[in-house]
Write an enzyme that holds these catalytic residues in place. Structure first.
Site, PDB file in Angstrom:
ATOM      1  N   ASN A  68       0.848  -1.199   0.000  1.00  0.00           N
ATOM      2  CA  ASN A  68       0.000   0.000   0.000  1.00  0.00           C
ATOM      3  C   ASN A  68       0.882   1.248   0.000  1.00  0.00           C
ATOM      4  O   ASN A  68       2.101   1.145   0.031  1.00  0.00           O
ATOM      5  CB  ASN A  68      -0.963  -0.034   1.190  1.00  0.00           C
ATOM      6  CG  ASN A  68      -0.218  -0.090   2.508  1.00  0.00           C
ATOM      7  OD1 ASN A  68       0.512   0.827   2.866  1.00  0.00           O
ATOM      8  ND2 ASN A  68      -0.373  -1.202   3.224  1.00  0.00           N
ATOM      9  N   ASP A  93      -4.417  -6.417   5.140  1.00  0.00           N
ATOM     10  CA  ASP A  93      -5.477  -7.261   5.710  1.00  0.00           C
ATOM     11  C   ASP A  93      -5.520  -8.619   5.019  1.00  0.00           C
ATOM     12  O   ASP A  93      -6.049  -9.574   5.565  1.00  0.00           O
ATOM     13  CB  ASP A  93      -6.832  -6.570   5.564  1.00  0.00           C
ATOM     14  CG  ASP A  93      -6.943  -5.364   6.484  1.00  0.00           C
ATOM     15  OD1 ASP A  93      -6.438  -5.448   7.619  1.00  0.00           O
ATOM     16  OD2 ASP A  93      -7.500  -4.338   6.074  1.00  0.00           O
ATOM     17  N   LYS A 124       8.646 -17.382 -10.586  1.00  0.00           N
ATOM     18  CA  LYS A 124       7.888 -16.306 -11.228  1.00  0.00           C
ATOM     19  C   LYS A 124       6.698 -16.891 -11.998  1.00  0.00           C
ATOM     20  O   LYS A 124       6.866 -17.832 -12.778  1.00  0.00           O
ATOM     21  CB  LYS A 124       8.816 -15.546 -12.181  1.00  0.00           C
ATOM     22  CG  LYS A 124       8.179 -14.353 -12.810  1.00  0.00           C
ATOM     23  CD  LYS A 124       9.116 -13.664 -13.776  1.00  0.00           C
ATOM     24  CE  LYS A 124       8.340 -12.680 -14.611  1.00  0.00           C
ATOM     25  NZ  LYS A 124       9.081 -12.256 -15.784  1.00  0.00           N
ATOM     26  N   LYS A 135     -13.461   0.708  16.187  1.00  0.00           N
ATOM     27  CA  LYS A 135     -12.189  -0.037  16.250  1.00  0.00           C
ATOM     28  C   LYS A 135     -11.574   0.039  17.656  1.00  0.00           C
ATOM     29  O   LYS A 135     -10.977  -0.919  18.133  1.00  0.00           O
ATOM     30  CB  LYS A 135     -11.211   0.505  15.202  1.00  0.00           C
ATOM     31  CG  LYS A 135     -11.618   0.129  13.786  1.00  0.00           C
ATOM     32  CD  LYS A 135     -10.749   0.748  12.712  1.00  0.00           C
ATOM     33  CE  LYS A 135     -11.338   0.426  11.334  1.00  0.00           C
ATOM     34  NZ  LYS A 135     -10.588   1.020  10.234  1.00  0.00           N
ATOM     35  N   PHE A 142      -4.303   3.197  14.944  1.00  0.00           N
ATOM     36  CA  PHE A 142      -4.526   4.230  13.936  1.00  0.00           C
ATOM     37  C   PHE A 142      -5.645   3.748  13.018  1.00  0.00           C
ATOM     38  O   PHE A 142      -5.746   2.551  12.751  1.00  0.00           O
ATOM     39  CB  PHE A 142      -3.257   4.480  13.111  1.00  0.00           C
ATOM     40  CG  PHE A 142      -2.288   5.405  13.797  1.00  0.00           C
ATOM     41  CD1 PHE A 142      -1.608   4.990  14.931  1.00  0.00           C
ATOM     42  CD2 PHE A 142      -2.073   6.682  13.311  1.00  0.00           C
ATOM     43  CE1 PHE A 142      -0.725   5.841  15.583  1.00  0.00           C
ATOM     44  CE2 PHE A 142      -1.188   7.546  13.948  1.00  0.00           C
ATOM     45  CZ  PHE A 142      -0.515   7.124  15.087  1.00  0.00           C
ATOM     46  N   LYS A 182     -11.054  -3.668  19.197  1.00  0.00           N
ATOM     47  CA  LYS A 182      -9.667  -4.139  19.341  1.00  0.00           C
ATOM     48  C   LYS A 182      -9.131  -3.931  20.762  1.00  0.00           C
ATOM     49  O   LYS A 182      -7.942  -4.116  21.005  1.00  0.00           O
ATOM     50  CB  LYS A 182      -8.765  -3.428  18.321  1.00  0.00           C
ATOM     51  CG  LYS A 182      -9.183  -3.692  16.871  1.00  0.00           C
ATOM     52  CD  LYS A 182      -8.129  -3.255  15.876  1.00  0.00           C
ATOM     53  CE  LYS A 182      -8.664  -3.399  14.455  1.00  0.00           C
ATOM     54  NZ  LYS A 182      -7.607  -3.420  13.455  1.00  0.00           N
TER      55      LYS A 182
HETATM   56  N1  CTP Z   1      -3.815  -3.451  12.007  1.00  0.00           N
HETATM   57  C1  CTP Z   1      -3.077  -4.492  12.486  1.00  0.00           C
HETATM   58  N2  CTP Z   1      -3.044  -5.686  11.815  1.00  0.00           N
HETATM   59  C2  CTP Z   1      -3.732  -5.860  10.677  1.00  0.00           C
HETATM   60  C3  CTP Z   1      -4.497  -4.785  10.180  1.00  0.00           C
HETATM   61  C4  CTP Z   1      -4.514  -3.596  10.851  1.00  0.00           C
HETATM   62  O1  CTP Z   1      -2.431  -4.341  13.524  1.00  0.00           O
HETATM   63  N3  CTP Z   1      -3.669  -7.036  10.042  1.00  0.00           N
HETATM   64  C5  CTP Z   1      -3.835  -2.183  12.765  1.00  0.00           C
HETATM   65  C6  CTP Z   1      -3.190  -1.021  12.070  1.00  0.00           C
HETATM   66  O2  CTP Z   1      -1.811  -0.920  12.372  1.00  0.00           O
HETATM   67  C7  CTP Z   1      -3.968   0.161  12.627  1.00  0.00           C
HETATM   68  C8  CTP Z   1      -5.343  -0.412  12.845  1.00  0.00           C
HETATM   69  O3  CTP Z   1      -5.186  -1.821  12.966  1.00  0.00           O
HETATM   70  O4  CTP Z   1      -3.477   0.608  13.867  1.00  0.00           O
HETATM   71  C9  CTP Z   1      -6.229  -0.165  11.684  1.00  0.00           C
HETATM   72  O5  CTP Z   1      -7.443  -0.780  11.905  1.00  0.00           O
HETATM   73  P1  CTP Z   1      -8.151  -1.676  10.797  1.00  0.00           P
HETATM   74  O6  CTP Z   1      -9.556  -1.916  11.262  1.00  0.00           O
HETATM   75  O7  CTP Z   1      -7.426  -2.912  10.539  1.00  0.00           O
HETATM   76  O8  CTP Z   1      -8.066  -0.740   9.582  1.00  0.00           O
HETATM   77  P2  CTP Z   1      -8.323  -1.156   8.142  1.00  0.00           P
HETATM   78  O9  CTP Z   1      -7.398  -2.206   7.668  1.00  0.00           O
HETATM   79  O10 CTP Z   1      -8.323   0.114   7.370  1.00  0.00           O
HETATM   80  O11 CTP Z   1      -9.740  -1.827   8.334  1.00  0.00           O
HETATM   81  P3  CTP Z   1     -11.094  -1.631   7.551  1.00  0.00           P
HETATM   82  O12 CTP Z   1     -10.758  -2.098   6.197  1.00  0.00           O
HETATM   83  O13 CTP Z   1     -12.003  -2.549   8.301  1.00  0.00           O
HETATM   84  O14 CTP Z   1     -11.442  -0.204   7.690  1.00  0.00           O
END
Ligand code: CTP
Length: 402
Positions: A211, A280, A290, A338, A324, A342
């Site tokens: 990303n 995610d 490859k 969140k 965050f 969490k």
């Molecule tokens: N985070 C994490 N591990 C993951 C995904 C996210 O620790 N596999 C943490 C990020 O570092 C951040 C927070 O979770 O502090 C973000 O929340 P999250 O709900 O995961 O955000 P998004 O991925 O943007 O989720 P959504 O798509 O549900 O909005």
């Protein structure tokens, strides 16, 4: 500076034992009451008398040499200490402690200890990098032991690399910080883990999913935490910026590696700042070669990664967790969700569509939400300044768990 502080120094056998004599001297000069316990191998390098003279206390070497019949020495010493330091710590003592072995005075009293134990390793660079040693260090970190990392330089064995016992002056400074002396920086003596940047999930040896996270906000948080006095472990995904001075950096690539790195430090951490943009999903199968193109469309199957922050929330004992959330709509409402799901103490929410901030930008506009009900929106400001303001507010309020 260390008046009324009782420090027990466990000295194990390596050439760096001579530096432990200097450490006793520095700690004593700072006002601490220091007692020393030595292993048999340590006595091969330096006589107990040197430590006795420096500490003005008896030196203990043998579990069965009971100097005072009213008490049991190894239990009494363990109870006496406000802080125990193992320096130099050999691969052997680290291995024994990681496995609960108690076969001499040092290892026996370490099992009886209830005060914080700091371990300052010193050994050959290849020994320090051996998987067994790294595994033991990892296990002890998870058990809550704190490591004073060896520095790099010329080693007595002739190699240049990581393995030198940290300098006595620096250890004394860390001890001073731990006891809250020195100055009034709010994160003094606190261990802060900061994660930063994107993660990178491999598809095959030449392709990946990632990303646009630049790591700037996370690096700013690490720099701000260090400026507020914290011992900072910065766990970073691949970014193109230099780490701030004075923080310990660990580079990782994938979400799975980031999870392992964070968990290794979690037990001894006071704060975790989870600013990384963690993937995610990752490709279900990582192809060893490859992938070749074929006619027609292709479907890449993805599987969920572990939610690191959620895992930390589930395993939380005393840590203050700061998450965050980058959102494009209803930012505060999603952030509050969140915070709760969490088990966080704080969440920093930003709307990435806001022109004043977002990925790659040097500035940011955020709302800080606390589980105590605090809700504060910060105006657009430079990420470095914002990081300082966020952490100062968080440190001032602490977490309910602390
Ligand atoms: N985070 C994490 N591990 C993951 C995904 C996210 O620790 N596999 C943490 C990020 O570092 C951040 C927070 O979770 O502090 C973000 O929340 P999250 O709900 O995961 O955000 P998004 O991925 O943007 O989720 P959504 O798509 O549900 O909005």
């Amino acid at each position: 500076m260390l008046a009324n502080k009782k420090i027990l120094l466990c000295v194990t056998g390596g050439i760096a034992v001579y530096k432990a004599v200097a450490l006793v001297s520095k700690l004593s000069q700072a006002g601490a009451d220091v007692k020393v316990v030595m292993t048999e191998s340590a006595r091969e390098f330096v006589q107990p008398l040197s430590f006795q003279v420096m500490s003005h206390n008896d030196v203990y070497t043998d579990t069965f040499d009971e100097k005072d019949s009213a008490v049991i020495a190894h239990i009494d010493l363990a109870d006496w200490a406000d802080l125990i330091i193992v320096a130099p710590a050999t691969a052997n003592v680290i291995g024994k402690l990681a496995n609960g072995i108690a076969d001499d005075m040092v290892t026996t009293l370490l099992l009886a200890a209830t005060s914080p134990v700091w371990i300052a390793p010193a050994m050959n660079v290849h020994m320090y990098e051996h998987p067994a040693v790294l595994r033991n260090i990892d296990r002890l970190s998870r058990d809550g032991y704190r490591f004073i990392e060896p520095s790099e330089g010329f080693l007595a064995c002739g190699y240049v690399g990581k393995g030198r016992l940290e300098e006595p002056e620096r250890i004394t400074e860390l001890v001073g910080r731990f006891f809250g002396q020195h100055d009034d920086r709010p994160l003094l003596g606190k261990k802060v883990i900061v994660t930063a940047g994107p993660t990178l999930e491999r598809i095959d040896p030449v392709r990946y999913i990632s990303n646009f996270s630049s790591g700037k906000m996370g690096y700013a948080m690490a720099e701000a935490a260090a400026a507020l006095g914290a011992d900072v472990v910065l766990i970073s995904g691949p970014v193109a910026i230099d780490p701030p001075a004075g923080v310990h950096i660990e580079h990782v690539e994938s979400a799975a590696q980031m999870l392992d790195a964070v968990l290794a430090h979690y037990g001894s951490a006071d704060y975790v700042v989870k600013s990384a943009a963690v993937a995610d999903y990752r490709p279900k199968a990582a192809h060893p070669h490859k992938m070749k193109k074929k006619e027609g469309d292709s479907v890449l199957e993805l599987e969920r990664t572990t939610d690191i922050l959620k895992t930390l929330g589930e395993q939380k004992t005393h840590q203050c967790l700061i998450g965050f959330a980058a959102e494009t709509n209803d930012a505060v409402a999603y952030g509050k969700g969140k915070l709760q799901s969490k088990n966080l103490d704080w969440i920093v929410v930003n709307d990435v569509t806001d022109p004043g901030g977002g990925f790659g930008s040097d500035s940011n506009v955020v709302t800080l939400i606390g589980k105590d009900g605090t809700e504060r929106t910060f105006p657009a400001m430079e990420k470095k300044r914002l990081a300082g303001e966020l952490l100062a507010l968080i440190a001032a309020k602490g977490s309910d768990a602390q």
